[in-house]
Design a protein around this motif. Structure first.
Motif, mmCIF file in Angstrom:
data_model
loop_
_atom_site.group_PDB
_atom_site.id
_atom_site.type_symbol
_atom_site.label_atom_id
_atom_site.label_comp_id
_atom_site.label_asym_id
_atom_site.label_seq_id
_atom_site.Cartn_x
_atom_site.Cartn_y
_atom_site.Cartn_z
ATOM 1 N N LEU A 64 56.481 -4.094 39.105
ATOM 2 C CA LEU A 64 57.525 -5.043 39.473
ATOM 3 C C LEU A 64 58.904 -4.408 39.454
ATOM 4 O O LEU A 64 59.203 -3.558 38.607
ATOM 5 N N ASP A 65 59.742 -4.832 40.387
ATOM 6 C CA ASP A 65 61.150 -4.435 40.418
ATOM 7 C C ASP A 65 61.977 -5.651 40.000
ATOM 8 O O ASP A 65 62.022 -6.659 40.721
ATOM 9 N N PHE A 66 62.607 -5.570 38.838
ATOM 10 C CA PHE A 66 63.338 -6.710 38.307
ATOM 11 C C PHE A 66 64.789 -6.767 38.786
ATOM 12 O O PHE A 66 65.534 -7.652 38.378
ATOM 13 N N ALA A 67 65.169 -5.857 39.663
ATOM 14 C CA ALA A 67 66.568 -5.784 40.101
ATOM 15 C C ALA A 67 67.012 -7.063 40.809
ATOM 16 O O ALA A 67 68.182 -7.437 40.741
ATOM 17 N N THR A 68 66.092 -7.727 41.499
ATOM 18 C CA THR A 68 66.461 -8.928 42.258
ATOM 19 C C THR A 68 65.952 -10.211 41.604
ATOM 20 O O THR A 68 66.023 -11.288 42.199
ATOM 21 N N ILE A 69 65.436 -10.110 40.378
ATOM 22 C CA ILE A 69 64.887 -11.266 39.670
ATOM 23 C C ILE A 69 65.970 -11.883 38.778
ATOM 24 O O ILE A 69 66.680 -11.185 38.052
ATOM 25 N N ASP A 70 66.088 -13.195 38.834
ATOM 26 C CA ASP A 70 67.081 -13.907 38.025
ATOM 27 C C ASP A 70 66.513 -14.393 36.694
ATOM 28 O O ASP A 70 67.234 -14.425 35.689
ATOM 29 N N LEU A 71 65.243 -14.775 36.693
ATOM 30 C CA LEU A 71 64.632 -15.297 35.459
ATOM 31 C C LEU A 71 63.145 -14.993 35.469
ATOM 32 O O LEU A 71 62.482 -15.078 36.515
ATOM 33 N N VAL A 72 62.633 -14.657 34.295
ATOM 34 C CA VAL A 72 61.216 -14.343 34.124
ATOM 35 C C VAL A 72 60.572 -15.379 33.215
ATOM 36 O O VAL A 72 61.099 -15.692 32.138
ATOM 37 N N PHE A 73 59.450 -15.917 33.651
ATOM 38 C CA PHE A 73 58.581 -16.687 32.764
ATOM 39 C C PHE A 73 57.498 -15.735 32.267
ATOM 40 O O PHE A 73 56.788 -15.131 33.070
ATOM 41 N N CYS A 74 57.376 -15.623 30.967
ATOM 42 C CA CYS A 74 56.392 -14.719 30.385
ATOM 43 C C CYS A 74 55.235 -15.550 29.828
ATOM 44 O O CYS A 74 55.356 -16.173 28.773
ATOM 45 N N ALA A 75 54.128 -15.578 30.566
ATOM 46 C CA ALA A 75 52.961 -16.370 30.178
ATOM 47 C C ALA A 75 51.836 -15.443 29.727
ATOM 48 O O ALA A 75 50.673 -15.594 30.120
ATOM 49 N N LEU A 76 52.195 -14.494 28.884
ATOM 50 C CA LEU A 76 51.259 -13.481 28.404
ATOM 51 C C LEU A 76 50.672 -13.875 27.052
ATOM 52 O O LEU A 76 51.214 -14.738 26.360
ATOM 53 N N PRO A 77 49.596 -13.228 26.628
ATOM 54 C CA PRO A 77 48.998 -13.542 25.317
ATOM 55 C C PRO A 77 49.953 -13.196 24.174
ATOM 56 O O PRO A 77 50.855 -12.365 24.305
ATOM 57 N N HIS A 78 49.716 -13.848 23.031
ATOM 58 C CA HIS A 78 50.489 -13.547 21.832
ATOM 59 C C HIS A 78 50.361 -12.062 21.503
ATOM 60 O O HIS A 78 49.333 -11.434 21.717
ATOM 61 N N ASN A 83 65.558 -16.268 42.140
ATOM 62 C CA ASN A 83 64.297 -15.558 42.259
ATOM 63 C C ASN A 83 63.599 -15.528 40.901
ATOM 64 O O ASN A 83 64.180 -15.095 39.901
ATOM 65 N N ILE A 84 62.360 -15.959 40.885
ATOM 66 C CA ILE A 84 61.595 -16.127 39.660
ATOM 67 C C ILE A 84 60.397 -15.183 39.658
ATOM 68 O O ILE A 84 59.720 -15.026 40.678
ATOM 69 N N ALA A 85 60.135 -14.576 38.494
ATOM 70 C CA ALA A 85 58.908 -13.812 38.288
ATOM 71 C C ALA A 85 58.087 -14.495 37.202
ATOM 72 O O ALA A 85 58.640 -14.997 36.222
ATOM 73 N N ILE A 86 56.778 -14.509 37.400
ATOM 74 C CA ILE A 86 55.868 -15.058 36.395
ATOM 75 C C ILE A 86 54.937 -13.935 35.948
ATOM 76 O O ILE A 86 54.151 -13.415 36.753
ATOM 77 N N LEU A 87 55.036 -13.563 34.686
ATOM 78 C CA LEU A 87 54.169 -12.533 34.117
ATOM 79 C C LEU A 87 52.977 -13.226 33.469
ATOM 80 O O LEU A 87 53.138 -14.135 32.660
ATOM 81 N N GLY A 88 51.775 -12.803 33.826
ATOM 82 C CA GLY A 88 50.586 -13.486 33.333
ATOM 83 C C GLY A 88 50.259 -14.708 34.165
ATOM 84 O O GLY A 88 49.870 -15.752 33.649
ATOM 85 N N ALA A 89 50.383 -14.576 35.467
ATOM 86 C CA ALA A 89 50.231 -15.733 36.356
ATOM 87 C C ALA A 89 48.785 -16.147 36.576
ATOM 88 O O ALA A 89 48.528 -17.182 37.194
ATOM 89 N N SER A 90 47.827 -15.382 36.091
ATOM 90 C CA SER A 90 46.421 -15.720 36.329
ATOM 91 C C SER A 90 45.833 -16.628 35.259
ATOM 92 O O SER A 90 44.652 -16.973 35.324
#
Length: 342
Positions: free
Chosen positions: A64-78, A4-11
């Motif tokens: 977001l609930d990260f309990a079921t997330i295996d890996l996060v891609f963080c595509a947020l600003p510096h 299960n993947i989460a993408i932060l900053g997906a827009s």
């Protein structure tokens, strides 16, 4: 196994590119997408080219609930990434696409980004995400720091020659042509069509570009002594792609031999026959890098060329490649898509 993947900053552009790649990945499932200003919207409304996919709606990170997330891609600003990542669960694998963890030295980060690092303990933990040079460390990494797209292009061009000792270290000049998507999706006057099209615009001239911090770090490490290159990027009126020309002193054939030896078994790094030069059109939308070496008419001078897609191999494709390693998957999974041509 499905992760299960989460993408932060997906827009943003890199978020959309992550979705495009992961949509056909054999073992990744997009379970959560976050955004700030576009929270509450469906991904199809933000990016109509992704309308055929069954994706979760965009929500704020705090929802977001990260309990079921295996890996996060963080595509947020510096600068945003470090504060967000600092508060994520410690057992979560993270691939950060921002600049926040690329520089190992906290003083170097402050020099290039103008403020102290907010999570120096994580900065020391992060593994630099230049996959082909840090593969073993990436396999056991919890936090991966993706490279800058310009930095990756220059590093792929020059690291084999520096490691082999076949070029001079004090007269390296990197001339780079960069597509507009590297500047992100936020509205900027200089990126309006009337301001950008039909012209080329050097920027961050005179040694001010932040990716010089990565060049200093990685070239000096490879050489075993300080190396400071001259680097000028130029904005070109194209959506995707980077074309780099590195002007060096050294024997062209020895440089080509060093590059071929270094990348002989690499699935994504293709060294062209001696004298041939790459084009951004031949790597568009793919995770491939094309490299070439040309002997110049002045004896002992050569030019090393590299072309990659800044959104794929320069950012999101690299991120998926590194995630594959961190999850114990086949490194090329989901990434062997052919370039888009014409």
């Amino acid at each position: 196994m499905t992760y299960n993947i989460a993408i932060l900053g997906a827009s943003g552009y890199t978020g959309a590119e992550l979705v495009r790649i992961i949509a056909t990945h054999p073992s990744m499932r997009i379970a959560a997408l976050s955004a700030d200003r576009k929270a509450g919207m469906a991904m199809r409304d933000v990016f109509p080219h992704l309308a055929h996919l069954d994706l979760p709606d965009l929500v704020r990170i705090e929802e977001l609930d990260f309990a079921t997330i295996d890996l996060v891609f963080c595509a947020l600003p510096h600068a945003t990434s470090q504060a967000v990542i600092r508060d994520l669960p410690r057992d979560l694998k993270i691939v950060d696409l921002s600049a926040d963890f690329r520089l190992r030295d906290a003083a170097a980060y402050e020099k290039w980004y103008g403020k102290p690092h907010a999570a120096p303990e994580l900065q020391r933990e992060a593994v630099y995400g230049l996959t082909e040079f840090y593969r073993d460390a990436l396999k056991s990494a919890r936090l991966i720091a993706g490279t800058g797209c310009n930095a990756a292009t220059g590093l792929y061009s020059l690291l084999p020659a520096i490691r082999a000792g076949v070029i001079g270290l004090d007269d390296i000049i990197i001339d780079m042509k960069c597509a507009v998507s590297g500047a992100g999706r936020s509205l900027k006057e200089n990126l309006l069509h009337a301001e950008l099209s039909e012209g080329y615009h050097p920027y961050a001239a005179g040694g001010t570009h932040r990716h010089l911090g990565e060049f200093d770090q990685e070239f000096s490490l490879a050489a075993g002594r300080p190396v400071a290159v001259q680097f000028t990027p130029t904005l070109m009126p194209a959506n995707r792609g980077i074309l780099s020309a590195s002007y060096v002193s050294g024997d062209a054939q020895a440089i080509h031999d060093a590059m071929r030896a270094a990348y002989a078994d690499e699935p994504f790094l293709h060294v062209l026959p001696m004298g041939q030069v790459p084009s951004t059109r031949h790597v568009r939308g793919s995770n491939f890098v094309h490299l070439g070496v040309v002997a110049e008419r002045a004896e002992g001078r050569a030019t090393i060329y590299a072309a990659l897609d800044n959104l794929t191999k320069g950012s999101s494709g690299q991120a998926v490649q590194n995630a594959n390693l961190a999850l114990g998957e086949v490194e090329t999974a989901g990434l062997m898509l052919a370039p888009v041509f014409p």
